[in-house]
Design a protein around this motif. Structure first.
Motif, mmCIF file in Angstrom:
data_model
loop_
_atom_site.group_PDB
_atom_site.id
_atom_site.type_symbol
_atom_site.label_atom_id
_atom_site.label_comp_id
_atom_site.label_asym_id
_atom_site.label_seq_id
_atom_site.Cartn_x
_atom_site.Cartn_y
_atom_site.Cartn_z
ATOM 1 N N ARG A 199 -51.710 38.457 -26.054
ATOM 2 C CA ARG A 199 -51.253 37.308 -26.826
ATOM 3 C C ARG A 199 -51.805 36.039 -26.176
ATOM 4 N N TYR A 200 -52.479 35.234 -26.977
ATOM 5 C CA TYR A 200 -53.061 33.986 -26.508
ATOM 6 C C TYR A 200 -52.218 32.813 -27.005
ATOM 7 N N GLY A 201 -52.418 31.668 -26.397
ATOM 8 C CA GLY A 201 -51.698 30.474 -26.825
ATOM 9 C C GLY A 201 -52.588 29.252 -26.733
ATOM 10 N N THR A 202 -52.584 28.452 -27.786
ATOM 11 C CA THR A 202 -53.346 27.206 -27.813
ATOM 12 C C THR A 202 -52.381 26.051 -28.027
ATOM 13 N N ALA A 203 -52.411 25.066 -27.120
ATOM 14 C CA ALA A 203 -51.545 23.895 -27.224
ATOM 15 C C ALA A 203 -52.228 22.853 -28.101
ATOM 16 N N PHE A 204 -51.520 22.419 -29.138
ATOM 17 C CA PHE A 204 -52.103 21.447 -30.067
ATOM 18 C C PHE A 204 -51.007 20.624 -30.725
ATOM 19 N N ALA A 205 -51.139 19.320 -30.658
ATOM 20 C CA ALA A 205 -50.254 18.382 -31.370
ATOM 21 C C ALA A 205 -48.778 18.605 -31.055
ATOM 22 N N GLY A 206 -48.479 18.930 -29.797
ATOM 23 C CA GLY A 206 -47.092 19.092 -29.391
ATOM 24 C C GLY A 206 -46.529 20.483 -29.611
ATOM 25 N N TRP A 207 -47.377 21.429 -30.042
ATOM 26 C CA TRP A 207 -46.920 22.788 -30.316
ATOM 27 C C TRP A 207 -47.783 23.804 -29.572
ATOM 28 N N ASP A 208 -47.209 24.928 -29.271
ATOM 29 C CA ASP A 208 -47.925 26.042 -28.659
ATOM 30 C C ASP A 208 -48.093 27.108 -29.738
ATOM 31 N N VAL A 213 -55.842 38.672 -31.528
ATOM 32 C CA VAL A 213 -57.089 38.835 -32.278
ATOM 33 C C VAL A 213 -57.494 40.301 -32.240
ATOM 34 N N LYS A 214 -57.760 40.846 -33.424
ATOM 35 C CA LYS A 214 -58.177 42.243 -33.515
ATOM 36 C C LYS A 214 -59.199 42.380 -34.628
ATOM 37 N N GLU A 215 -60.339 42.939 -34.298
ATOM 38 C CA GLU A 215 -61.402 43.233 -35.260
ATOM 39 C C GLU A 215 -61.760 42.014 -36.107
ATOM 40 N N GLY A 216 -61.903 40.868 -35.445
ATOM 41 C CA GLY A 216 -62.346 39.657 -36.122
ATOM 42 C C GLY A 216 -61.280 38.917 -36.899
ATOM 43 N N VAL A 217 -60.021 39.348 -36.777
ATOM 44 C CA VAL A 217 -58.918 38.689 -37.478
ATOM 45 C C VAL A 217 -57.940 38.116 -36.455
ATOM 46 N N LEU A 218 -57.698 36.838 -36.523
ATOM 47 C CA LEU A 218 -56.723 36.173 -35.661
ATOM 48 C C LEU A 218 -55.416 36.015 -36.438
ATOM 49 N N THR A 219 -54.339 36.550 -35.889
ATOM 50 C CA THR A 219 -53.030 36.490 -36.554
ATOM 51 C C THR A 219 -52.063 35.686 -35.714
ATOM 52 N N VAL A 220 -51.547 34.617 -36.286
ATOM 53 C CA VAL A 220 -50.557 33.788 -35.595
ATOM 54 C C VAL A 220 -49.206 34.478 -35.664
ATOM 55 N N CYS A 221 -48.549 34.602 -34.513
ATOM 56 C CA CYS A 221 -47.271 35.309 -34.474
ATOM 57 C C CYS A 221 -46.118 34.411 -34.034
ATOM 58 N N GLU A 222 -46.413 33.230 -33.512
ATOM 59 C CA GLU A 222 -45.338 32.354 -33.042
ATOM 60 C C GLU A 222 -45.852 30.929 -32.906
ATOM 61 N N VAL A 223 -45.005 29.966 -33.244
ATOM 62 C CA VAL A 223 -45.298 28.547 -33.038
ATOM 63 C C VAL A 223 -44.048 27.925 -32.415
ATOM 64 N N VAL A 224 -44.188 27.470 -31.168
ATOM 65 C CA VAL A 224 -43.041 26.927 -30.440
ATOM 66 C C VAL A 224 -43.421 25.580 -29.845
ATOM 67 N N PRO A 225 -42.432 24.730 -29.562
ATOM 68 C CA PRO A 225 -42.740 23.437 -28.936
ATOM 69 C C PRO A 225 -43.504 23.613 -27.630
ATOM 70 N N TYR A 226 -44.488 22.775 -27.400
ATOM 71 C CA TYR A 226 -45.307 22.867 -26.191
ATOM 72 C C TYR A 226 -44.529 22.363 -24.980
ATOM 73 N N ARG A 227 -44.592 23.139 -23.905
ATOM 74 C CA ARG A 227 -43.997 22.734 -22.642
ATOM 75 C C ARG A 227 -45.057 22.869 -21.554
ATOM 76 N N LYS A 228 -45.386 21.789 -20.925
ATOM 77 C CA LYS A 228 -46.432 21.791 -19.912
ATOM 78 C C LYS A 228 -46.053 22.721 -18.762
ATOM 79 N N GLY A 229 -47.030 23.561 -18.350
ATOM 80 C CA GLY A 229 -46.803 24.466 -17.239
ATOM 81 C C GLY A 229 -46.055 25.715 -17.636
#
Length: 229
Positions: A199-208, A213-229
């Motif tokens: 599971r990967y996470g990208t921080a963007f616009a205050g959200w994580d 990613v599997k076989e060229g398809v990226l599936t978002v499974c969670e969006v949570v408030p970003y917390r540094k560290g």
């Protein structure tokens, strides 16, 4: 050589480098604001800049100051196995940690507190990145339609399919949603990471934004408030 001075900093929606587009201008929806240091807030410093649609930013890879460099690097788009010379790539790990980005100048705002603020689109910079210089983009000199871009031409159309459930996408501010999807399509993962169970996470616009990613398809499974560290 004269010491290079920071003239400004840019504010963006990226608190971390993971997930930042690998090239400027690829995602037009990404917004940024350039705030000048006190010494350079004189409006005369940018007199005439508003006449240009695009500008060049020279900036510092501030997170890599002590990271060192190597004669060869592994471009992520080439599958994580092919080495290229550092000067044949735009790798951040360089003898001098200097980045170059071309962005669209959307508007110039004049404020009493911070002086001129440049509003730009398409920036590929982390929040608070030091800006070393700004130059206008000159179409007749800077644009070369017949240029050849080597191995970069072979991978320029690479995209992931993104599955971003509406109930998760709706957590993001409406004006940030299209940019978020475009960021994920560009495949933020390092070249050496290709574990379908990770599971990967990208921080963007205050959200994580978390996904796998599997076989060229990226599936978002969670969006949570970003917390540094």
């Amino acid at each position: 050589m004269q010491n290079i001075r920071m003239i400004a900093r840019i504010r963006t929606d990226f608190p971390e480098k993971f997930g930042i587009p690998r090239q400027s201008g690829m995602i037009e929806q990404l917004k940024g604001q350039i705030l000048f240091e006190k010494e350079y807030r004189d409006p005369n410093c940018i007199l005439g800049l508003e006449e240009f649609s695009h500008i060049w930013l020279l900036w510092e890879f501030s997170g890599n100051r002590d990271a060192g460099w190597s004669p060869t690097v592994i471009p992520p788009r080439l599958g994580g196995k092919v080495h290229k010379g550092v000067f044949a790539t735009r790798s951040p790990f360089r003898p001098n940690p200097i980045g170059l980005s071309c962005v669209r100048l959307e508007s110039v705002e004049y404020t009493k507190k911070d002086g001129p603020i440049l509003h730009v689109c398409g920036a590929d910079l982390r929040d608070n990145t030091p800006i070393l210089d700004i130059k206008p983009y000159i179409r007749y000199a800077d644009c070369h339609p017949d240029a050849v871009s080597g191995f970069a031409d072979r991978v320029k159309n690479y995209r992931l399919e993104v599955v971003f459930p509406e109930m998760l996408l709706s957590k993001l501010p409406e004006e940030k949603r299209e940019a978020a999807v475009r960021i994920l399509e560009e495949d933020p993962r390092p070249a050496y990471q290709n574990d379908p169970d990770r599971r990967y996470g990208t921080a963007f616009a205050g959200w994580d934004i978390r996904y796998h990613v599997k076989e060229g398809v990226l599936t978002v499974c969670e969006v949570v408030p970003y917390r540094k560290g």
